[in-house]
Design an enzyme around this catalytic site. Structure first.
Site, PDB file in Angstrom:
ATOM      1  N   TYR A 123       0.852  -1.229  -0.069  1.00 30.49           N
ATOM      2  CA  TYR A 123      -0.025   0.004   0.082  1.00 30.49           C
ATOM      3  C   TYR A 123       0.777   1.337   0.006  1.00 30.49           C
ATOM      4  O   TYR A 123       1.831   1.420  -0.756  1.00 30.49           O
ATOM      5  CB  TYR A 123      -0.919  -0.071   1.001  1.00 30.49           C
ATOM      6  CG  TYR A 123      -2.343   0.918   0.765  1.00 30.49           C
ATOM      7  CD1 TYR A 123      -3.064   0.658   0.102  1.00 30.49           C
ATOM      8  CD2 TYR A 123      -2.288   2.035   1.804  1.00 30.49           C
ATOM      9  CE1 TYR A 123      -4.053   1.384  -0.421  1.00 30.49           C
ATOM     10  CE2 TYR A 123      -3.484   2.780   1.457  1.00 30.49           C
ATOM     11  CZ  TYR A 123      -4.333   2.561   0.383  1.00 30.49           C
ATOM     12  OH  TYR A 123      -5.429   3.435   0.119  1.00 30.49           O
ATOM     13  N   ARG A 176      -9.777  10.866  -7.255  1.00 34.26           N
ATOM     14  CA  ARG A 176      -8.839  11.766  -6.062  1.00 34.26           C
ATOM     15  C   ARG A 176      -7.849  10.670  -5.337  1.00 34.26           C
ATOM     16  O   ARG A 176      -8.140  10.272  -4.258  1.00 34.26           O
ATOM     17  CB  ARG A 176      -9.295  12.366  -5.159  1.00 34.26           C
ATOM     18  CG  ARG A 176      -8.560  13.425  -4.476  1.00 34.26           C
ATOM     19  CD  ARG A 176      -9.204  13.881  -2.968  1.00 34.26           C
ATOM     20  NE  ARG A 176      -9.421  12.789  -2.255  1.00 34.26           N
ATOM     21  CZ  ARG A 176      -8.874  12.092  -1.360  1.00 34.26           C
ATOM     22  NH1 ARG A 176      -7.561  12.384  -1.172  1.00 34.26           N
ATOM     23  NH2 ARG A 176      -9.199  11.124  -0.730  1.00 34.26           N
ATOM     24  N   LYS A 194      -5.820  -1.857  -0.524  1.00 35.69           N
ATOM     25  CA  LYS A 194      -6.441  -1.934   0.558  1.00 35.69           C
ATOM     26  C   LYS A 194      -7.114  -3.021   1.006  1.00 35.69           C
ATOM     27  O   LYS A 194      -7.315  -3.370   2.064  1.00 35.69           O
ATOM     28  CB  LYS A 194      -7.789  -0.809   0.409  1.00 35.69           C
ATOM     29  CG  LYS A 194      -8.291   0.111   1.458  1.00 35.69           C
ATOM     30  CD  LYS A 194      -7.410   1.234   1.568  1.00 35.69           C
ATOM     31  CE  LYS A 194      -7.815   2.083   2.785  1.00 35.69           C
ATOM     32  NZ  LYS A 194      -7.160   3.404   2.801  1.00 35.69           N
ATOM     33  N   GLU A 265     -13.637   4.849  -1.595  1.00 35.88           N
ATOM     34  CA  GLU A 265     -12.220   5.067  -1.562  1.00 35.88           C
ATOM     35  C   GLU A 265     -11.863   5.995  -2.491  1.00 35.88           C
ATOM     36  O   GLU A 265     -11.993   5.865  -3.668  1.00 35.88           O
ATOM     37  CB  GLU A 265     -11.422   3.734  -1.372  1.00 35.88           C
ATOM     38  CG  GLU A 265      -9.765   4.133  -1.257  1.00 35.88           C
ATOM     39  CD  GLU A 265      -9.479   4.257   0.206  1.00 35.88           C
ATOM     40  OE1 GLU A 265      -8.584   4.841   0.445  1.00 35.88           O
ATOM     41  OE2 GLU A 265     -10.279   3.880   1.043  1.00 35.88           O
ATOM     42  N   ASP A 266     -11.221   7.186  -1.920  1.00 31.84           N
ATOM     43  CA  ASP A 266     -10.685   8.089  -3.043  1.00 31.84           C
ATOM     44  C   ASP A 266     -11.565   8.724  -3.987  1.00 31.84           C
ATOM     45  O   ASP A 266     -11.143   8.509  -5.447  1.00 31.84           O
ATOM     46  CB  ASP A 266      -9.167   7.374  -3.685  1.00 31.84           C
ATOM     47  CG  ASP A 266      -8.224   7.272  -2.577  1.00 31.84           C
ATOM     48  OD1 ASP A 266      -8.238   7.689  -1.614  1.00 31.84           O
ATOM     49  OD2 ASP A 266      -7.068   6.939  -2.969  1.00 31.84           O
ATOM     50  N   ASP A 288     -13.738   5.327   3.831  1.00 28.41           N
ATOM     51  CA  ASP A 288     -12.576   5.510   4.779  1.00 28.41           C
ATOM     52  C   ASP A 288     -11.973   6.779   4.911  1.00 28.41           C
ATOM     53  O   ASP A 288     -11.129   6.983   5.829  1.00 28.41           O
ATOM     54  CB  ASP A 288     -11.489   4.335   4.228  1.00 28.41           C
ATOM     55  CG  ASP A 288     -10.417   4.111   4.859  1.00 28.41           C
ATOM     56  OD1 ASP A 288     -10.585   4.135   6.378  1.00 28.41           O
ATOM     57  OD2 ASP A 288      -9.335   4.305   4.386  1.00 28.41           O
ATOM     58  N   ASP A 289     -11.865   7.729   3.658  1.00 33.40           N
ATOM     59  CA  ASP A 289     -10.949   8.707   3.554  1.00 33.40           C
ATOM     60  C   ASP A 289     -11.703   9.838   4.679  1.00 33.40           C
ATOM     61  O   ASP A 289     -10.921  10.466   5.100  1.00 33.40           O
ATOM     62  CB  ASP A 289     -11.121   9.516   2.115  1.00 33.40           C
ATOM     63  CG  ASP A 289     -10.635   8.646   1.344  1.00 33.40           C
ATOM     64  OD1 ASP A 289      -9.379   8.157   1.398  1.00 33.40           O
ATOM     65  OD2 ASP A 289     -11.531   8.182   0.142  1.00 33.40           O
ATOM     66  N   ASN A 438      -0.283  11.379   2.353  1.00 32.77           N
ATOM     67  CA  ASN A 438       0.281  10.218   1.487  1.00 32.77           C
ATOM     68  C   ASN A 438       0.323  10.571  -0.177  1.00 32.77           C
ATOM     69  O   ASN A 438      -0.521  11.116  -0.581  1.00 32.77           O
ATOM     70  CB  ASN A 438      -0.477   9.026   1.594  1.00 32.77           C
ATOM     71  CG  ASN A 438      -0.255   8.482   2.976  1.00 32.77           C
ATOM     72  OD1 ASN A 438       0.972   8.157   3.410  1.00 32.77           O
ATOM     73  ND2 ASN A 438      -1.324   8.103   3.551  1.00 32.77           N
TER      74      ASN A 438
END
Length: 600
Positions: A123, A176, A194, A265-266, A288-289, A438
């Site tokens: 990851y 993103r 993930k 996610e993202d 999760d973000d 990150n």
């Protein structure tokens, strides 16, 4: 199913792998029926050189494998030697991907036993480089690639996924990715990575994980010009069309896999907040973000406050970054303060969010995104603070949190100003500094810089991993070695997902998310506390995930969203946390435990 005794509960837990096998009844070939090359070409069945002589004969494997029989440990040692021979992290990632594509047990034993070294390859930070190059590196499919051009076939595509019904999926649209922006279909690497951590950190069976990328186009010109790009070669469709597509996707998921937990996610910030609000009450879904990042930072912050010497009442926090992660984290911390007696307004007033235009205020003159309005200041008396330096001087914060995805934005002058504002409150106080972006190329500062610029007083947590740093003191004091903390979501989302799955939660509630943070904060052992850490060592992430899952399950029951029989909860209460912990441990995948040894 009604279970009347703890022994029956244990038997039910041990039947987990049998359920996995039974769910594969629609597959072209059953594992028990497979032999010869069918076995060694199926990564979920292949045990490599661990097949015994008897198994090799029974499964027609003689001659298809070298004579030597090896334990998983020996195979892992060979794999680690191969990894260490690779020159770049991307090459190491590709080797690990090859291992996973050949022998799932070996891959996860390798990852679990070497998580400190290999998690940064599987990851962050390596996955960022992998996503940037995904279309060029592509060799085989590892996910579901759902294109808006095929939106009428979403249910068919979901049913095309092989194996048992998935328990959890990670879905992105690549809009993103980390701090790298719109990567389109290349962002699928995030979903794949993930889910590898869901298995390694929480033991969700790899056969029951499903990575998904939704392809609605990309606004990344580099992708559109790339002859190898694997996604739609078009600009992203309008936002309302993306919304309709997402509605269709979520409806299809609920129809085809009604018990599956969906992790968003993202997605870019506006969609992230919109989708979470839109789906969280009627689907088993979380982001999760927003929620995972918020929970893991909250856990670290709870412990950091205890180390900082600054009382809760005097805490003031500046956030550099006001996107989905920044606002999500700040909202989790607001809840922390309200649970300690502050009104919502009193808690919210502790937070000062900064974006590229400066301090977020209601009278700044620009059109604020909806998610920023909650924290927009109204007490600035018309004055606008355009830079982070100005905000630090104005607020005099005790904590500085970075979610801006801008490398080096926490300069020496900013960090020294943070320290000075804390020092002004009295001796023994320590600044809290969380550069959380990150990958490493987006980190707001390094651990070494944070230690040097605060003269070693910093309470630090980063999003990407840093090594320990020794500050050269000299004289009788000697050198001092400082240990960084990594506020990695891997401490929360695997346990949160596992707890939701095992509790059979109909949705993921705010209480479950908050509880995951509180459980993580309380999971440090005596050695970690002595070292001044605010998170468990990464080697203990599996222990932490079990603790988080247990408390999340209990929170699901408190909120009335657990579909487990009440008789189970009554007996667990009688036996205490040990019984529930053992139940969880018996349900999780471990390549050396019941699930793996029962094969063939």
């Amino acid at each position: 199913m009604k279970l009347a005794s703890l022994d029956q509960h244990r038997g039910y837990a041990q039947d987990h792998y049998s359920e996995v096998k039974q769910d594969r009844e629609t597959a072209p070939m059953e594992e028990s029926e497979a032999s010869g090359h069918h076995v060694i070409r199926e990564p979920l069945w292949n045990k490599g050189l661990s097949f015994t002589p008897e198994q090799r004969i029974a499964k027609n494997l003689t001659g298809l494998l070298p004579h030597a029989m090896e334990s998983l440990e020996t195979q892992c040692a060979r794999a680690m030697k191969m990894i260490q021979s690779r020159q770049t992290n991307v090459d190491k990632y590709l080797y690990l991907s090859t291992v996973k594509g050949q022998n799932v047990d070996l891959f996860y034993r390798l990852l679990m036993d070497n998580i400190r070294e290999l998690m940064p390859l599987v990851y962050t930070p390596t996955i960022g480089d992998v996503c940037l190059q995904y279309s060029t590196l592509y060799t085989r499919p590892e996910a579901l690639y759902i294109s808006i051009k095929q939106r009428k076939s979403i249910r068919t595509m979901l049913r095309n996924w092989p194996g048992p019904e998935p328990e959890i999926c990670v879905v992105t649209d690549g809009s993103r990715i980390l701090g790298l922006g719109d990567l389109g279909v290349n962002g699928v690497g995030i979903s794949i990575g993930k889910l590898a951590l869901y298995t390694a950190a929480a033991g969700i069976h790899p056969a029951k994980t499903l990575p998904i990328v939704l392809d609605t186009g990309t606004n990344n010109e580099s992708n559109l010009r790339d002859p190898f790009y694997l996604g739609l070669r078009q600009k992203r469709v309008p936002i309302d069309v993306q919304q309709d597509f997402m509605d269709e996707f979520m409806d299809a998921v609920k129809d085809v896999y009604p018990n599956m937990v969906v992790q968003f996610e993202d997605f870019d910030s506006e969609k992230a907040f919109n989708y979470l609000d839109r789906y969280r009450h009627n689907y088993r879904a979380f982001n999760d973000d927003i929620q995972g990042t918020g929970a893991v930072v909250l856990a670290g912050y709870i412990n950091a406050v205890n180390l900082s010497g600054v009382p809760l009442a005097e805490q003031r926090l500046v956030f550099m970054g006001a996107g989905s992660a920044g606002v999500g984290v700040a909202k989790q911390l607001v809840e922390y303060y309200t649970r300690r007696g502050l009104s919502e307004k009193e808690a919210r007033d502790k937070f000062y969010l900064v974006d590229t235009k400066g301090l977020v205020t209601m009278d700044r003159g620009d059109r604020l995104a909806e998610h920023k309005k909650y924290f927009a200041r109204t007490d600035n008396a018309g004055h606008q603070f355009r830079t982070l330096e100005e905000v630090i001087e104005y607020v005099k914060p005790s904590a500085l949190v970075g979610l801006a995805a801008t490398f080096g934005i926490f300069t020496e002058s900013i960090i020294r100003a943070l320290k000075a504002s804390v020092d002004a409150g009295g001796l023994g106080r320590r600044p809290i500094l969380f550069p959380l972006s990150n990958p490493l190329t987006k980190a707001e500062c390094t651990f070494e810089q944070a230690v040097q610029w605060t003269d070693g007083s910093v309470v630090f947590a980063s999003g990407s991993p840093f090594s320990s740093f020794t500050l050269k003191i000299g004289g009788e004091a000697g050198d001092i070695t400082y240990h960084p903390n990594q506020g990695n979501n891997v401490y929360v989302f695997p346990g949160l997902g596992l707890g939701a799955i095992l509790a059979k939660a109909t949705r993921i509630t705010d209480e479950m998310v908050y509880t995951s943070a509180a459980a993580l904060a309380g999971s440090l052992n005596a050695e970690e506390v002595h070292m001044g850490l605010i998170y468990p060592k990464i080697d203990r992430v599996r222990d932490a995930s079990i603790t988080v899952a247990r408390e999340v399950m209990k929170a699901a029951r408190r909120d009335g969203v657990s579909e487990l029989p009440e008789s189970l909860w009554v007996e667990w209460e009688e036996w205490g946390d040990v019984a529930l912990t053992n139940y969880i441990k018996r349900r999780v995948y471990n390549p050396t435990s019941f699930e793996a040894s029962a094969r063939l």
